[in-house]
Design a protein around this motif. Structure first.
Motif, PDB file in Angstrom:
ATOM      1  N   ARG A  81       7.884 -17.609   9.060  1.00 60.57           N
ATOM      2  CA  ARG A  81       8.965 -17.637   8.087  1.00 60.57           C
ATOM      3  C   ARG A  81       8.497 -18.260   6.772  1.00 60.57           C
ATOM      4  O   ARG A  81       8.712 -17.708   5.690  1.00 60.57           O
ATOM      5  CB  ARG A  81      10.147 -18.419   8.657  1.00 60.57           C
ATOM      6  CG  ARG A  81      11.278 -18.725   7.662  1.00 60.57           C
ATOM      7  CD  ARG A  81      11.995 -17.471   7.196  1.00 60.57           C
ATOM      8  NE  ARG A  81      12.541 -16.696   8.289  1.00 60.57           N
ATOM      9  CZ  ARG A  81      13.714 -16.935   8.882  1.00 60.57           C
ATOM     10  NH1 ARG A  81      14.482 -17.947   8.461  1.00 60.57           N
ATOM     11  NH2 ARG A  81      14.132 -16.170   9.868  1.00 60.57           N
ATOM     12  N   LEU A  82       7.848 -19.416   6.861  1.00 60.85           N
ATOM     13  CA  LEU A  82       7.436 -20.105   5.644  1.00 60.85           C
ATOM     14  C   LEU A  82       6.365 -19.317   4.896  1.00 60.85           C
ATOM     15  O   LEU A  82       6.429 -19.190   3.664  1.00 60.85           O
ATOM     16  CB  LEU A  82       6.928 -21.509   5.983  1.00 60.85           C
ATOM     17  CG  LEU A  82       7.992 -22.485   6.498  1.00 60.85           C
ATOM     18  CD1 LEU A  82       7.337 -23.797   6.939  1.00 60.85           C
ATOM     19  CD2 LEU A  82       9.050 -22.752   5.443  1.00 60.85           C
ATOM     20  N   ALA A  83       5.400 -18.765   5.617  1.00 58.74           N
ATOM     21  CA  ALA A  83       4.363 -17.976   4.948  1.00 58.74           C
ATOM     22  C   ALA A  83       4.975 -16.755   4.266  1.00 58.74           C
ATOM     23  O   ALA A  83       4.591 -16.391   3.149  1.00 58.74           O
ATOM     24  CB  ALA A  83       3.294 -17.550   5.951  1.00 58.74           C
ATOM     25  N   GLY A  84       5.945 -16.114   4.921  1.00 59.33           N
ATOM     26  CA  GLY A  84       6.601 -14.958   4.329  1.00 59.33           C
ATOM     27  C   GLY A  84       7.355 -15.306   3.063  1.00 59.33           C
ATOM     28  O   GLY A  84       7.352 -14.531   2.093  1.00 59.33           O
ATOM     29  N   ASP A 122       7.070 -33.344  11.907  1.00 54.95           N
ATOM     30  CA  ASP A 122       6.799 -33.974  10.612  1.00 54.95           C
ATOM     31  C   ASP A 122       6.599 -32.854   9.589  1.00 54.95           C
ATOM     32  O   ASP A 122       5.911 -31.859   9.855  1.00 54.95           O
ATOM     33  CB  ASP A 122       5.545 -34.838  10.713  1.00 54.95           C
ATOM     34  CG  ASP A 122       5.298 -35.711   9.484  1.00 54.95           C
ATOM     35  OD1 ASP A 122       5.758 -35.349   8.388  1.00 54.95           O
ATOM     36  OD2 ASP A 122       4.633 -36.749   9.624  1.00 54.95           O
ATOM     37  N   VAL A 123       7.191 -33.014   8.411  1.00 59.73           N
ATOM     38  CA  VAL A 123       7.129 -31.964   7.379  1.00 59.73           C
ATOM     39  C   VAL A 123       5.732 -31.772   6.825  1.00 59.73           C
ATOM     40  O   VAL A 123       5.451 -30.778   6.135  1.00 59.73           O
ATOM     41  CB  VAL A 123       8.114 -32.302   6.240  1.00 59.73           C
ATOM     42  CG1 VAL A 123       7.663 -33.532   5.466  1.00 59.73           C
ATOM     43  CG2 VAL A 123       8.310 -31.121   5.307  1.00 59.73           C
ATOM     44  N   ASP A 124       4.806 -32.671   7.124  1.00 58.53           N
ATOM     45  CA  ASP A 124       3.487 -32.587   6.485  1.00 58.53           C
ATOM     46  C   ASP A 124       2.725 -31.325   6.861  1.00 58.53           C
ATOM     47  O   ASP A 124       1.937 -30.819   6.062  1.00 58.53           O
ATOM     48  CB  ASP A 124       2.656 -33.844   6.747  1.00 58.53           C
ATOM     49  CG  ASP A 124       2.338 -34.070   8.213  1.00 58.53           C
ATOM     50  OD1 ASP A 124       3.126 -33.640   9.091  1.00 58.53           O
ATOM     51  OD2 ASP A 124       1.317 -34.725   8.496  1.00 58.53           O
ATOM     52  N   ASP A 125       2.982 -30.761   8.057  1.00 57.72           N
ATOM     53  CA  ASP A 125       2.326 -29.492   8.410  1.00 57.72           C
ATOM     54  C   ASP A 125       2.782 -28.371   7.482  1.00 57.72           C
ATOM     55  O   ASP A 125       1.966 -27.549   7.038  1.00 57.72           O
ATOM     56  CB  ASP A 125       2.645 -29.110   9.853  1.00 57.72           C
ATOM     57  CG  ASP A 125       2.004 -30.011  10.876  1.00 57.72           C
ATOM     58  OD1 ASP A 125       0.992 -29.612  11.460  1.00 57.72           O
ATOM     59  OD2 ASP A 125       2.509 -31.128  11.079  1.00 57.72           O
ATOM     60  N   ALA A 126       4.078 -28.309   7.217  1.00 61.50           N
ATOM     61  CA  ALA A 126       4.601 -27.278   6.322  1.00 61.50           C
ATOM     62  C   ALA A 126       4.050 -27.462   4.913  1.00 61.50           C
ATOM     63  O   ALA A 126       3.727 -26.476   4.224  1.00 61.50           O
ATOM     64  CB  ALA A 126       6.130 -27.329   6.309  1.00 61.50           C
ATOM     65  N   GLY A 170      11.928 -19.647  -3.282  1.00 60.59           N
ATOM     66  CA  GLY A 170      12.443 -19.660  -1.922  1.00 60.59           C
ATOM     67  C   GLY A 170      11.591 -20.477  -0.978  1.00 60.59           C
ATOM     68  O   GLY A 170      12.099 -21.141  -0.067  1.00 60.59           O
ATOM     69  N   PHE A 171      10.273 -20.427  -1.183  1.00 66.85           N
ATOM     70  CA  PHE A 171       9.365 -21.213  -0.357  1.00 66.85           C
ATOM     71  C   PHE A 171       9.606 -22.701  -0.581  1.00 66.85           C
ATOM     72  O   PHE A 171       9.721 -23.481   0.373  1.00 66.85           O
ATOM     73  CB  PHE A 171       7.922 -20.843  -0.694  1.00 66.85           C
ATOM     74  CG  PHE A 171       6.886 -21.646   0.049  1.00 66.85           C
ATOM     75  CD1 PHE A 171       6.733 -21.511   1.412  1.00 66.85           C
ATOM     76  CD2 PHE A 171       6.048 -22.527  -0.625  1.00 66.85           C
ATOM     77  CE1 PHE A 171       5.766 -22.239   2.107  1.00 66.85           C
ATOM     78  CE2 PHE A 171       5.084 -23.250   0.050  1.00 66.85           C
ATOM     79  CZ  PHE A 171       4.943 -23.111   1.419  1.00 66.85           C
ATOM     80  N   GLY A 172       9.716 -23.100  -1.832  1.00 69.05           N
ATOM     81  CA  GLY A 172       9.972 -24.494  -2.142  1.00 69.05           C
ATOM     82  C   GLY A 172      11.301 -24.970  -1.593  1.00 69.05           C
ATOM     83  O   GLY A 172      11.414 -26.092  -1.082  1.00 69.05           O
ATOM     84  N   ALA A 173      12.328 -24.121  -1.692  1.00 68.27           N
ATOM     85  CA  ALA A 173      13.635 -24.495  -1.158  1.00 68.27           C
ATOM     86  C   ALA A 173      13.574 -24.710   0.346  1.00 68.27           C
ATOM     87  O   ALA A 173      14.192 -25.637   0.881  1.00 68.27           O
ATOM     88  CB  ALA A 173      14.661 -23.418  -1.507  1.00 68.27           C
ATOM     89  N   ALA A 174      12.811 -23.850   1.039  1.00 66.94           N
ATOM     90  CA  ALA A 174      12.651 -24.012   2.486  1.00 66.94           C
ATOM     91  C   ALA A 174      11.907 -25.301   2.808  1.00 66.94           C
ATOM     92  O   ALA A 174      12.247 -26.001   3.771  1.00 66.94           O
ATOM     93  CB  ALA A 174      11.913 -22.810   3.066  1.00 66.94           C
TER      94      ALA A 174
END
Length: 307
Positions: A64-67, A27-31, A214-218
């Motif tokens: 990856r997302l944090a970076g 689920d995307v909610d963790d990200a 880039g974070f938002g796009a991911a």
């Protein structure tokens, strides 16, 4: 010379120190919850542990997302199997939106339980733990260190349902772990399904998030993967709302008591709040859903600006 009659400038509070335990990637909610944490100046994310299923993949995705948001966060892969050995829910889209995840470097000098117990033991009563997946890692930490529950300042949990006897995914995935955690007497703030299902992130808000660098796009890719799986064009921000109880507790009302979690019967993982003014658990109750959604989206966008 300084003016002895001048009023000193108010000091800025130190950011709250946080550990995140997550089953990110399904689920995307963790990200999205990671985005809320990274976009909140009130907190400092000390590290992350992953739980449930392919925890190495989940850990690499976290890195990856944090970076992409400009943060170098230590991440440790935790327990893959649950205490109750229930089958792991694994849709199969996890991580597919991202190339080269195997290149993400994880911390390997400590295991997840070691990171959790050592970090809170080094500063008793000063570190919060945010647990937004099945509670397997947290239960292992309780078992490994009898002082763990007392050392944690607050445990923030997405889990349970408290308006009717119906199991929720995180508790149902490992009911024995949830039982161990709440039986430990840990001071906790819990966001149940009856609260989180009042919110949706859709349409305009998804577009705003996706446009945040880039974070938002991911995150947009993660949202698309989840919506492709569910067949819906919106997401329920269960985990971001849980993080919001930490960074903006003033937005909520709470009910206090103790939580019991069933481990047997027809619906293991069913949770009940026993009201008690001196109980160790606060369950999120009254809040403005529109204001909460806007706060969540704004903090995610702020995280995207840091990448």
């Amino acid at each position: 010379m300084s003016d002895p009659t001048s009023t000193p400038a108010p000091s800025t509070p130190e950011p709250a120190r946080i550990l995140l335990d997550t089953d990110i990637g399904t689920d995307v909610d963790d990200a999205l919850a990671l985005g809320v944490l990274l976009g909140s100046p009130e907190v400092r994310l000390l590290g992350c542990t992953t739980v449930y299923g392919d925890t190495v993949l989940r850990a690499r995705l976290t890195r990856r997302l944090a970076g992409l948001a400009g943060h170098d966060v230590p991440v440790v892969a935790g327990a893959a199997a649950t205490l109750t050995e229930r089958e792991v829910f694994w849709p199969g889209h996890e991580g597919r939106a991202h190339e080269g995840l195997a290149d993400e470097r994880l911390r390997e000098d400590v295991d997840a339980v070691g990171l959790l117990t050592a970090t809170v033991a080094a500063a008793p009563g000063a570190v919060d733990v945010v647990a937004i997946g099945p509670l397997t890692n947290i239960a292992h930490a309780v078992r490994a260190d009898p002082a763990f529950a007392a050392n944690v300042r607050r445990l923030y949990v997405m889990g349970g349902r408290f308006d009717r006897p119906e199991p929720e995914h995180n508790f149902q995935s490992d009911p024995e772990a949830a039982r161990i955690v709440f039986a430990s007497g840990v001071r906790a703030v819990v966001c149940g399904l009856e609260a989180t299902q009042r919110l949706r992130i859709a349409g305009r808000d998804i577009a705003r998030i996706t446009a945040a660098g880039g974070f938002g796009a991911a995150l947009g890719d993660e949202i698309a993967a989840w919506c492709g799986f569910t067949g819906e064009d919106w997401s329920v921000p269960h985990d971001p709302l849980t993080v919001l109880t930490l960074v903006r507790p003033d937005l909520f009302g709470f009910r206090r008591g103790a939580v019991d979690v069933s481990v047997a019967g027809a619906d293991p993982g069913t949770s009940v709040l026993r009201p008690d003014p001196d109980g160790p658990v606060e369950v999120a109750a009254d809040f403005d859903a529109g204001a909460a959604t806007e706060e969540i989206v704004a903090r995610i966008i702020a995280a995207g600006a840091g990448g």
